[in-house]
Structures are given as C-alpha cells and as structure tokens.
Design a protein around this motif. Structure first.
Motif, PDB file in Angstrom:
ATOM      1  N   LEU A  68     -76.009 -28.349  19.916  1.00 21.01           N
ATOM      2  CA  LEU A  68     -76.700 -27.108  20.294  1.00 21.01           C
ATOM      3  C   LEU A  68     -75.943 -25.886  19.785  1.00 21.01           C
ATOM      4  N   ALA A  69     -74.604 -25.956  19.868  1.00 20.45           N
ATOM      5  CA  ALA A  69     -73.780 -24.812  19.460  1.00 20.45           C
ATOM      6  C   ALA A  69     -73.934 -24.501  17.976  1.00 20.45           C
ATOM      7  N   THR A  70     -74.153 -25.533  17.173  1.00 20.46           N
ATOM      8  CA  THR A  70     -74.304 -25.310  15.736  1.00 20.46           C
ATOM      9  C   THR A  70     -75.770 -25.112  15.329  1.00 20.46           C
ATOM     10  N   THR A  71     -76.687 -25.403  16.245  1.00 16.31           N
ATOM     11  CA  THR A  71     -78.119 -25.284  15.939  1.00 16.31           C
ATOM     12  C   THR A  71     -78.657 -23.900  16.269  1.00 16.31           C
ATOM     13  N   PHE A  72     -78.252 -23.349  17.415  1.00 18.97           N
ATOM     14  CA  PHE A  72     -78.795 -22.069  17.876  1.00 18.97           C
ATOM     15  C   PHE A  72     -77.871 -20.911  17.501  1.00 18.97           C
ATOM     16  N   ASN A  73     -78.457 -19.755  17.444  1.00 14.05           N
ATOM     17  CA  ASN A  73     -77.738 -18.529  17.102  1.00 14.05           C
ATOM     18  C   ASN A  73     -76.608 -18.293  18.099  1.00 14.05           C
ATOM     19  N   GLU A  74     -75.397 -18.344  17.614  1.00 19.10           N
ATOM     20  CA  GLU A  74     -74.232 -18.240  18.499  1.00 19.10           C
ATOM     21  C   GLU A  74     -74.225 -16.938  19.287  1.00 19.10           C
ATOM     22  N   ALA A  75     -74.691 -15.874  18.675  1.00 15.07           N
ATOM     23  CA  ALA A  75     -74.669 -14.565  19.337  1.00 15.07           C
ATOM     24  C   ALA A  75     -75.723 -14.464  20.433  1.00 15.07           C
TER      25      ALA A  75
END
Length: 758
Positions: free
Chosen positions: A364-371
């Motif tokens: 999820l951390a690498t899939t969705f916009n971190e900001a």
C-alpha cells in the motif's frame, strides 16, 4: 501390487499401524514401501527437524518452506472448479518434490454452525458445492501421483469434545447433507485414502463405525485405504473389522500386541486382518508411480499460482456509491493493527511455513500517494482498550477522503482444537469502525477471518470486503482489489447471519457433555433461512463486482436422464468481470418434504464490458433424488420441478418449471407396521389398500362406493385422511373385531405377492 503371501503374520500385525507420526510401515522383503504422509489442505506442511524425519501433528513444530494457499472458506468463495484443481496442482507439485506420497486433505465437512473452530479449513455449508470443489482439488493433486486423503469421514462439525462427542443424526440428513459431498468426491475423483473422524456417530466411533464404513465400501464401492485421524482409534480390533486399514500415528509399542492377542483368542481372524491389508498394498502400488527423481520446485513460480488463486477468493459484500475501487492518488487513511500483523492462514495442522509471504502495508505504501496517505494502528491485537489509538484514527478519518479499516479475527479466535464462543469481532475493532464511520461517509472495511462475523456497523460503512484468509499472496491481492487491478468475483459459500440466535443449530451446538443432536435436520445454512424466512446479513452465494451482470433466456429441457439448461449472461457494466451463476431447484412435487430450494449446479463465466455468453449446464436426475429412510436408498420421484437461476440464495433472477414423469418409489415389503397410506401410495399395493378401506367403511356403517356421509357425519374423504397413518396391526382393534387377524395376514400376503418380482 505386492504379494500378500510374502508377508509374515508379524509383518501383517505391524503394517496396520503407522511407523511414526507421518510414515507407514514398510516391509522391504515383501516389496512393501513405507508411505510418507503430510498435512496440506492449503499448502504442504511437511514437518522436519535435524533428522528430517519426525514432527508433531498439531502444528507446534517447524515445517519445510512451502506455498501457503487460501484456506478452505476462501477457496470455496471462488466457485471455480479450475482454481480448485490448480490448488491441488500446486500442492501436488511440492509434495512430489519432497517424496510425499499422501497429502491429508481436502477437508470437506459441512459448516453446520458458523462457530465451528475449523470452519476456515472447510469449504461450504452446501454439499453440492463441497463435492464439486473437492473433486476438482483431488484431481489436481493426484495428477502428480500424490494421493489425497479426504477428511474427516464423517460428521466432524465441531471442535468442542471432538475426540468423543456422540453425533445424533437421522439417516436422511446424514446422507443428503453430511455424506453427499464425500460421496461425490470419492466416487468421482477416487482419492487414494479416506481419513475417519474423531467423533462418534449414533453411538459408534467413526473409526469403527460399521454404518459409515459399510456406506463407504459397500454402497460407494470404495477400494482405497481408510486411515484414522491422528489418535482417533478407540478400539483397533473393532476398527479393523469395520473396515479401517491404517491407524495413525504409529503405535508400534501397543497395537501389534493387541492384534496378536486378538488373533490368538479368535476375536480377529487372519482373513479379517488380510482384508485390512489389501488396500494398504494398493496404496503402496499407487505410490510407486511417483517418479524416483521428481522435478525440483521453484517456490517463486508457485507464488504466482498462489496469487492467481487468491485473486478470486475475496467477496465484495457491499459497495455503496461505488466507493471502491480507490484511485491511487486519493487521500486515504489506512487503519488497523492487522496491517502489521496480517492473518493470512489458519492454525493447527494447516499452518504453513510460507517462504514468499507478501505484506499488505509495504505494498500500500508504494501504491498510494505517500503525501496523501496515512497509516495508523487503531487497536491492539489483544483487544486491550486504548482510547488514544481510536482518537488518532478518528482525527485521521476527518481529514482524509476515504478510510480503509483492516479488521478480522486474530489467531486465538479460531483454530483447530476449539470452537468460537460468539460471532463477534474483538470489541475494540468494532468500536474503531463505528467511531471512524461516524465522521467519514467513505469507510471501507477489509476483513481477514476464516468464518462469518457479525457487523453492528454494517449500515454505517460504505464498503465491505470479506477477504477471508487468502494465503501468502495477501499483500498483493488486497491492494490490487482496493485499486481495481483485480475485480472481485468471490461469492459466499456460507450464510452470514445477522445474529447467532438466527443460526439453524443455535439450540443444538455444541451439545451436552457427551452428545450433540442435529435437531435442525436438513435445514442447514440457506435451507434454514429460506424455510424460516429469516433474512441473513449476507446470503449464501452473495458477492458483488465492480461491474454488473444481467441474466436472460433461461431454458430448461428434460432428457432421459437430466435437465439440460441454457441461459445468457451479459456484462452490463464498464469493466471486465467474472460472475458465478447459480442454479437452484425447488421440488414442487410434494411427494417428499424438502427445503424450499437446493443448489444443484453452478458455472463461472468471465466477460468483457458488454460481452454476453451462453451458459450451458446439466443437472442429472440423480441430483434431484432424496434419501428414502424406509428403503435405505436414494429415490428419484420426478414430478414438477422449478429451476431457479440466481446470483445468490436471495437474489433470484429467472425461473423455469418442468413437469417430469412421476416415478413411483419401489414398494417395500409389507408387514404389520405398514400403514394404509403406504399401501395406497404405490400402484402395486393400492388395490389392497382400497380393500382395507372398504372393509373399514362397512365396519363404520358407510357405503364405500358413496361420497355421502355416515350416520356420524363423516364422508369418505375424511375417513381416508383419518386412516392414512393407521398401521395394519391396528385394524383388528380399530374395527372392534370386524376385521380379524386372519384377514389382516391374508391382505399382507396378497400385497407382498403383488410387489415381488416375477
């Protein structure tokens, strides 16, 4: 097959109990190989230690690295025979690579109660679905010359007092609900072994039940080996006589002495011992087909198959306003301790050492916009109250557009060895979901659990994904569903009740100290909810999609031996998807008391947007039969039948009724206990029944040829209704002596002459 004559009496005595936890006894001098068994309903659990030989049967010790596949409840949600075959294929490849000869699975017991501690391992509440999926699994596994051990035969539907509880069940319910799945898989796929259960059935331990093992061997013609569940044998001599072949695990310090003494005392004959050994020799012969140098296994490649299987296991229960899928650039709060401690498999003997486990949170951390995304704990896995965690989650829910809560049952809530006490999620998880849904209208709940849970917040959240226990691919599959890379196509293989007291076995589970009564009879799962008109939380067969499907043009055509069914299914949405089409049958003949409808066929189709396809299936007339407890046999009676094409047990789309020729049940031998109604119901004895009616009518002062009432005001129809259940033995007293015993016996003899084949 090895020559039985080469075995000495001592060899024979040793061979009927295991060598150790996982091996059978080999006799090299007689060309009898030692067989290696391993757990494996959802992946190979080959236990190893320093010597590579021993282990335990509870899952406490380590096992070789393997592929962890979805558990039974998740696999069944695919409604996909091909994926069940692929599951068997994955396990078979790994078993063959490790020289494993028999894998202990599939586990096909019916989910009688959602409280069953082992329900995560079992497939479904419906025997037809169970039988079809188990057949596919076994075929996939045994293609690699690895034998399946279908289990647990039979009526192993609870963990509470599982070692000795006495199951009281009527004959029809036993055959139609609890044995039907076994029968389909055993007679069609022919598993190498059948594993008996721990429990007793109507007074007999399953491992020495003449009723169960006679059904297996005599009625179904099974010739494979019957093995016991581990430590399930109560009386080895009784078991050998009944039809057990191998006691597991090894009990070489005790069993051979018991058998030798029984032979000496004459309570067991050598012929009976030989009969027990022949299926073992057949098993050894099959095991010899496995290549001596198997193909090495690439677990990384197997991981791709695990993903493909898991991609169809999740069930989209709810999706208001199309809140799913989520755009990768949306503002999202991901909440839940299960993000860091994912539950992806069951406990006990099905616990797999997954080498390629993927985790949800990193994906999820690498899939969705971190900001625009945030991760929070929300609750403790041990359910310790923590107001700070909930407050942090609520604060995040207020600022993010969408909230995804990861919830479910921790390991200690469901496992082999104990049943659940309730259907609830841990209390802090429920509090969290209610709290965040109070401040955000776009809450999505992702559940990881092996069996149904109650959802007090069901009306407050926008979407619910029942992800079950999807195996090692959990970290890939769930993010791909959330983003729409995977369009969920799972459908429930069990009913989710609104509350525990709605469940069919509520008053009879798990029973008393020694006994459990199956008082609900045939009315298991959706059969009960239909009959009682109780709305479930989510119905058997329910499952949504990111697209929609329309059903058209249902046609049902009877042939000599089946119903041929055709129908059109169309994808009416904007994305590709898969739909599991269900066909239920309602027996409208009124010849037999039965549930309102029963699943008799299904098909899964994959369609592009706007695409349509013709579904063609058959329902053999044998699937429309009921078990006759008087004849102790299956009877197909015909009459009007309604075929229902459905998207779930409550989402009924199309109907077609056909009137099949009525087939009279074979007449049973007539005796003093036969009722007048039974005589009248069969053409062969109807005339005798009418003779009796005429005799009684005269005794009551009625003209049997007239519909006029008697002096007491009763007409002929009323008298017939009153006499329907009167046994022949009561005629003398009922007629106040007007009909004597000589006349009664003459009627019995005459009736039996009519039904005796000439």
């Amino acid at each position: 097959m090895a020559d039985l004559k080469k075995l000495t009496i001592d060899d024979k005595i040793r061979i009927i109990t295991g060598l150790d936890t996982w091996h059978t006894v080999g006799v090299p001098a007689a060309d009898v190989k030692s067989i290696l068994m391993s757990d494996g309903p959802h992946g190979l659990r080959l236990q190893v230690n320093e010597d590579g030989q021993t282990g335990d049967n509870l899952g406490f010790n380590g096992s070789a690295p393997a592929t962890a596949l979805p558990t039974g409840s998740a696999l069944a949600s695919t409604w996909n025979r091909e994926l069940l075959s692929k599951t068997g294929d994955v396990i078979g490849r790994e078993a063959a690579a490790h020289h494993v000869n028999v894998v202990l699975g599939p586990a096909v017991n019916i989910k009688r109660s959602p409280l069953g501690g082992r329900n995560f391992e079992y497939y479904a509440e419906d025997p037809y679905l169970v039988g079809e999926l188990a057949t596919a699994y076994i075929n996939g596994l045994q293609a690699h010359h690895v034998g399946a051990s279908i289990k647990h035969f039979a009526l192993n539907n609870q963990e509470t007092r599982r070692m000795n509880v006495n199951v009281h069940v009527d004959e029809r319910t036993m055959h139609e609900i609890y044995l039907a799945g076994f029968k389909k898989a055993i007679t069609t796929a022919k598993p190498w072994t059948v594993m008996t259960a721990y429990n007793r059935v109507n007074g007999e331990y399953a491992s020495n039940s003449h009723v169960l093992l006679d059904i297996l061997h005599k009625d179904w013609g099974y010739q494979g080996a019957v093995i016991s569940d581990w430590t399930a044998v109560d009386d080895i001599i009784a078991s050998l006589k009944a039809g057990l072949n191998i006691e597991m695990p090894g009990n070489q310090a005790v069993t051979p002495a018991i058998v030798k003494r029984a032979l000496a005392e004459g309570t067991l004959t050598e012929a009976q011992l030989d009969a027990a050994i022949v299926p073992i020799l057949r098993l050894v012969e099959k095991a010899e087909l496995q290549p001596k140098t198997p193909v090495p296994i690439d677990l990384a490649q197997q991981a791709q198959a695990a993903y493909e299987i898991a991609s169809e296991t999740s069930v989209l229960l709810k999706n208001e306003d199309a809140v799913l899928p989520i755009d990768k650039d949306e503002s999202v709060a991901f909440i839940g301790a299960m993000l860091d401690q994912p539950r992806f498999q069951g406990g006990g003997s099905s616990h797999i050492n997954a080498k390629y486990l993927t985790l949800i949170k990193p994906t999820l951390a690498t899939t969705f916009n971190e900001a625009k995304s945030q991760f929070l704990t929300g609750y403790h896995m041990d359910d310790t109250p923590d107001e700070q965690l909930i407050a942090e989650a609520v604060a995040a829910a207020k600022v993010h557009r969408k909230v995804v809560v990861f919830a479910g049952l921790p390991d200690k809530y469901e496992s082999e060895g104990f049943d659940r006490k309730d259907l609830d999620l841990p209390s802090q998880q429920n509090r969290l979901i209610s709290a965040v849904s109070a401040v955000n209208d776009h809450v999505i709940v992702v559940l990881n659990n092996g069996a149904p849970v109650t959802m007090p917040w069901v009306d407050d959240v926008a979407a619910i994904i029942e992800a079950y226990l999807p195996g090692q691919a959990i970290g890939q599959v769930i993010p791909d569903i959330l983003t729409g890379k995977i369009n969920p196509s799972g459908k429930l293989a069990e009913t989710f009740p609104q509350k525990l007291s709605d469940t069919p076995s509520y008053l009879n589970f798990p029973g008393s100290i020694n006994d459990v009564y199956y008082g609900e009879g045939l009315y298991v799962g959706y059969r009960y909810y239909d009959a009682k008109a109780i709305p479930p939380l989510f119905a058997f067969g329910h499952g949504l999609s990111y697209t929609t499907f329309a059903y058209h043009d249902l046609t049902v055509t009877p042939t000599n031996d089946c119903l041929q069914i055709t129908a059109t299914v169309q994808n009416t949405g904007h994305v590709a998807g898969k739909e599991s089409v269900q066909f239920y049958v309602s027996d409208d003949s009124n010849q037999v008391s039965c549930p309102p409808k029963e699943l008799k066929q299904f098909a899964k189709v994959a369609l592009q947007p706007g695409e349509q396809t013709t579904v063609q299936v058959e329902i053999p007339f044998t699937e429309l039969a009921h078990y006759d407890i008087d004849a102790h046999a299956w009877q197909y009676t015909g009459g009007p039948q309604t075929v229902i094409m459905a998207a779930s047990a409550t989402d009924l789309r199309l109907r077609a009724t056909v009137d099949l020729p009525v087939v009279a049940a074979p007449a049973l031998p007539v005796n003093i206990h036969t009722t007048i109604g039974q005589l009248l119901a069969n053409e062969a004895t109807k005339a005798i029944g009418m003779q009796i009616i005429n005799g009684l009518a005269k005794a009551f002062g009625m003209d049997p040829t007239s519909d006029e009432g008697s002096s007491a005001g009763f007409d002929q129809a009323t008298v017939l209704a009153m006499l329907n259940d009167l046994p022949i033995r009561a005629l003398a007293s009922f007629s106040a002596g007007a009909i004597n015993e000589h006349t009664i016996q003459a009627w019995i003899d005459q009736a039996n002459q009519q039904i005796t084949p000439k």
